[in-house]
Design an enzyme around this catalytic site. Sequence first.
Site, PDB file in Angstrom:
ATOM      1  N   ARG A  37      -2.678  16.661  16.371  1.00 47.78           N
ATOM      2  CA  ARG A  37      -3.646  17.682  16.134  1.00 47.78           C
ATOM      3  C   ARG A  37      -4.179  19.048  16.893  1.00 47.78           C
ATOM      4  O   ARG A  37      -3.541  20.225  16.504  1.00 47.78           O
ATOM      5  CB  ARG A  37      -5.207  17.496  15.054  1.00 47.78           C
ATOM      6  CG  ARG A  37      -4.398  17.023  13.846  1.00 47.78           C
ATOM      7  CD  ARG A  37      -5.925  17.269  12.889  1.00 47.78           C
ATOM      8  NE  ARG A  37      -4.902  16.601  11.524  1.00 47.78           N
ATOM      9  CZ  ARG A  37      -6.567  16.467  10.594  1.00 47.78           C
ATOM     10  NH1 ARG A  37      -7.187  16.526  10.402  1.00 47.78           N
ATOM     11  NH2 ARG A  37      -5.754  15.724   9.145  1.00 47.78           N
ATOM     12  N   LYS A 198      -2.727   1.788  -3.912  1.00 46.78           N
ATOM     13  CA  LYS A 198      -3.067   2.076  -5.305  1.00 46.78           C
ATOM     14  C   LYS A 198      -1.757   3.478  -6.106  1.00 46.78           C
ATOM     15  O   LYS A 198      -2.109   4.566  -4.801  1.00 46.78           O
ATOM     16  CB  LYS A 198      -4.497   2.252  -5.341  1.00 46.78           C
ATOM     17  CG  LYS A 198      -5.324   1.491  -4.827  1.00 46.78           C
ATOM     18  CD  LYS A 198      -6.750   1.498  -5.235  1.00 46.78           C
ATOM     19  CE  LYS A 198      -7.623  -0.189  -4.662  1.00 46.78           C
ATOM     20  NZ  LYS A 198      -8.663   0.532  -4.885  1.00 46.78           N
ATOM     21  N   GLY A 355      -2.370  10.331   6.713  1.00 46.48           N
ATOM     22  CA  GLY A 355      -2.481   9.344   8.133  1.00 46.48           C
ATOM     23  C   GLY A 355      -2.039   8.493   7.891  1.00 46.48           C
ATOM     24  O   GLY A 355      -1.504   8.007   9.032  1.00 46.48           O
ATOM     25  N   GLY A 378      -5.282  15.077   2.978  1.00 45.75           N
ATOM     26  CA  GLY A 378      -5.198  15.855   1.365  1.00 45.75           C
ATOM     27  C   GLY A 378      -4.345  16.781   1.457  1.00 45.75           C
ATOM     28  O   GLY A 378      -3.878  16.966   0.039  1.00 45.75           O
TER      29      GLY A 378
HETATM   30  N1  LIG Z   1       2.023  -4.923  -0.865  1.00 46.85           N
HETATM   31  C1  LIG Z   1       0.232  -4.666  -0.567  1.00 46.85           C
HETATM   32  N2  LIG Z   1      -0.976  -4.905  -0.473  1.00 46.85           N
HETATM   33  C2  LIG Z   1      -2.125  -4.818   0.080  1.00 46.85           C
HETATM   34  N3  LIG Z   1      -1.610  -3.321   0.262  1.00 46.85           N
HETATM   35  C3  LIG Z   1      -0.371  -2.590   0.768  1.00 46.85           C
HETATM   36  C4  LIG Z   1       0.608  -2.850   0.559  1.00 46.85           C
HETATM   37  N4  LIG Z   1       1.602  -2.246   0.800  1.00 46.85           N
HETATM   38  C5  LIG Z   1       0.728  -1.345   1.126  1.00 46.85           C
HETATM   39  N5  LIG Z   1      -0.420  -1.486   1.736  1.00 46.85           N
HETATM   40  C6  LIG Z   1      -1.817  -0.461   1.972  1.00 46.85           C
HETATM   41  O1  LIG Z   1      -1.538   0.630   1.978  1.00 46.85           O
HETATM   42  C7  LIG Z   1      -2.089   1.832   3.187  1.00 46.85           C
HETATM   43  C8  LIG Z   1      -1.691   2.812   3.166  1.00 46.85           C
HETATM   44  O2  LIG Z   1      -1.942   4.097   1.993  1.00 46.85           O
HETATM   45  P1  LIG Z   1      -2.069   5.319   1.488  1.00 46.85           P
HETATM   46  O3  LIG Z   1      -1.820   5.903   0.317  1.00 46.85           O
HETATM   47  O4  LIG Z   1      -3.824   4.938   2.025  1.00 46.85           O
HETATM   48  O5  LIG Z   1      -1.336   6.381   2.424  1.00 46.85           O
HETATM   49  P2  LIG Z   1      -1.532   7.437   2.975  1.00 46.85           P
HETATM   50  O6  LIG Z   1      -1.063   8.470   2.088  1.00 46.85           O
HETATM   51  O7  LIG Z   1      -0.101   7.632   4.333  1.00 46.85           O
HETATM   52  O8  LIG Z   1      -2.440   7.115   4.063  1.00 46.85           O
HETATM   53  P3  LIG Z   1      -3.921   8.414   3.924  1.00 46.85           P
HETATM   54  O9  LIG Z   1      -4.308   8.148   2.661  1.00 46.85           O
HETATM   55  O10 LIG Z   1      -4.568   8.118   5.104  1.00 46.85           O
HETATM   56  O11 LIG Z   1      -3.118  10.118   4.263  1.00 46.85           O
HETATM   57  C9  LIG Z   1      -1.849   0.863   3.940  1.00 46.85           C
HETATM   58  O12 LIG Z   1      -3.566   0.531   5.165  1.00 46.85           O
HETATM   59  C10 LIG Z   1      -1.089  -0.639   4.018  1.00 46.85           C
HETATM   60  O13 LIG Z   1      -2.058  -1.716   4.273  1.00 46.85           O
HETATM   61  O1  LIG Z   2      -8.429  16.104   8.439  1.00 46.80           O
HETATM   62  C1  LIG Z   2      -8.601  16.127   7.260  1.00 46.80           C
HETATM   63  O2  LIG Z   2      -7.930  16.325   5.648  1.00 46.80           O
HETATM   64  C2  LIG Z   2      -8.390  17.823   6.977  1.00 46.80           C
HETATM   65  O3  LIG Z   2      -9.319  18.698   7.958  1.00 46.80           O
HETATM   66  C3  LIG Z   2      -9.417  18.445   5.639  1.00 46.80           C
HETATM   67  O4  LIG Z   2     -11.076  17.802   6.047  1.00 46.80           O
HETATM   68  P1  LIG Z   2     -11.541  17.833   4.534  1.00 46.80           P
HETATM   69  O5  LIG Z   2     -11.125  16.183   3.841  1.00 46.80           O
HETATM   70  O6  LIG Z   2     -13.265  17.195   5.253  1.00 46.80           O
HETATM   71  O7  LIG Z   2     -12.004  18.825   4.218  1.00 46.80           O
END
Ligand SMILES: Nc1ncnc2c1ncn2[C@@H]1O[C@H](COP(=O)(O)OP(=O)(O)OP(=O)(O)O)[C@@H](O)[C@H]1O
Ligand SMILES: O=C(O)[C@H](O)COP(=O)(O)O
Length: 399
Positions: A37, A198, A355, A378
């Site tokens: 970042r 999920k 992430g 987010g």
């Molecule tokens: N089949 C599965 N069973 C269990 N967990 C799973 C499966 N497939 C993916 N995952 C889990 O889903 C998670 C990632 O999902 P998430 O929705 O958090 O992704 P993202 O949106 O890129 O990330 P963030 O929420 O950090 O921005 C990982 O930890 C991964 O291990």
């Molecule tokens: O890490 C993030 O996604 C941004 O910096 C926003 O942070 P926040 O979810 O604490 O508002």
Amino acid sequence: MTFKTLDDLNDIAGKRVLVRVDLNVPVSDGKVTDATRIERVAPTILELSDKGAKVILLAHFGRPKGEVVADMSLKTIAPAVEAVLDRRVLFASDCIGDVAKSAIDAMQNGDILLLENTRFHKGEEKNTPEFTAALAANGDIFVNDAFSAAHRAHASTEGLAHHMPAYAGRTMQAELEALEKGLGNPTRPVVAIVGGAKVSTKIDLLQNLVKKVDALVIGGGMANTFLAAQGINVGKSLCEHDLADTARTILAEAEKAGCAIVLPVDGVVAREFKANAANETVAVSAIPADAMMLDVGPKSVEKVNGWIEKAATLVWNGPLGAFEIEPFDKATVSAAQHAAAQTRAGKLVSVAGGGDTVAAVNHAGVGDDFTYVSTAGGAFLEWMEGKPLPGVDILNASK
Ligand SMILES: Nc1ncnc2c1ncn2[C@@H]1O[C@H](COP(=O)(O)OP(=O)(O)OP(=O)(O)O)[C@@H](O)[C@H]1O
Ligand SMILES: O=C(O)[C@H](O)COP(=O)(O)O
């Protein structure tokens, strides 16, 4: 999009430019462990400094909820900012009041000053007129380069733009241009890949996407909920059985909108959630009762890669499997590499965000080959959900 950019900013030598950046970076033992970042906002800071502006950085770090919390001080981050910029970065221990004012009064043209965590004041998140005015007292121009905080209507992301001319920084500009190509005004066919753990965290996202894209690939843990909703026994797989109705509604909405839904046809199953757990590949109709699907299987990957080939635009959020533990990273790695190859060949605009998604694309070794990889969590999701982003809307409205 009607926002102004740094191209519209001339004769700024000596001007006090308040630059909102996102320095909410991972830290361990007082050291920044991933400076991505900071690297993203460096071009804006350096460009303004080289034009002779007094560059005043505003940022939050963590969620201190309006209190001064020592281990959420931006002083921890300042050395990493200096290292990335390769310039001296001054620091002031408050972002408003006498402390900030005297630090700013002492600045020379081209200097860079980092102000303490804006969230140490309650007025930041509440976007109060008093706090916004106190921030505004220190600047002539507002530049927002923090797309990843643009879903927050805070004083430093939204309020300030009511007080002075507002511009998008280079990263904000690049992000918005990439997102516009991804879903705003995309070249069709558009394919979305949504994976991750999920359905419950991504219902709004799925509902928006089925109206906008030509095909939606559902993978990861959330695919199990959709399979179960169609009467398939998913054994011990991660599955939100209580969301079966929601999943069926999303499938019906997709059909109505003419969006193809691509669900796994096979999966890699194991009995333990750990690296190199004994595993086998089975059709989704044959998942053993005591096993869980941790990755989509090779036949599914072939289908996903086929859709990537048909696509002119790809948006991606969430891995196809539990990519952090081998060998359950295979499908995600294969699809990421395929998307990267199509992008390199000039056949695909590919935009990924979230992430874990960024980590997965980097794990596949192709982070630099996507058209754009968003560092926003987010904000990227809310944008994909079709929600307004206050920090972006105000830039578009700024005269
Ligand atoms: N089949 C599965 N069973 C269990 N967990 C799973 C499966 N497939 C993916 N995952 C889990 O889903 C998670 C990632 O999902 P998430 O929705 O958090 O992704 P993202 O949106 O890129 O990330 P963030 O929420 O950090 O921005 C990982 O930890 C991964 O291990
Ligand atoms: O890490 C993030 O996604 C941004 O910096 C926003 O942070 P926040 O979810 O604490 O508002």
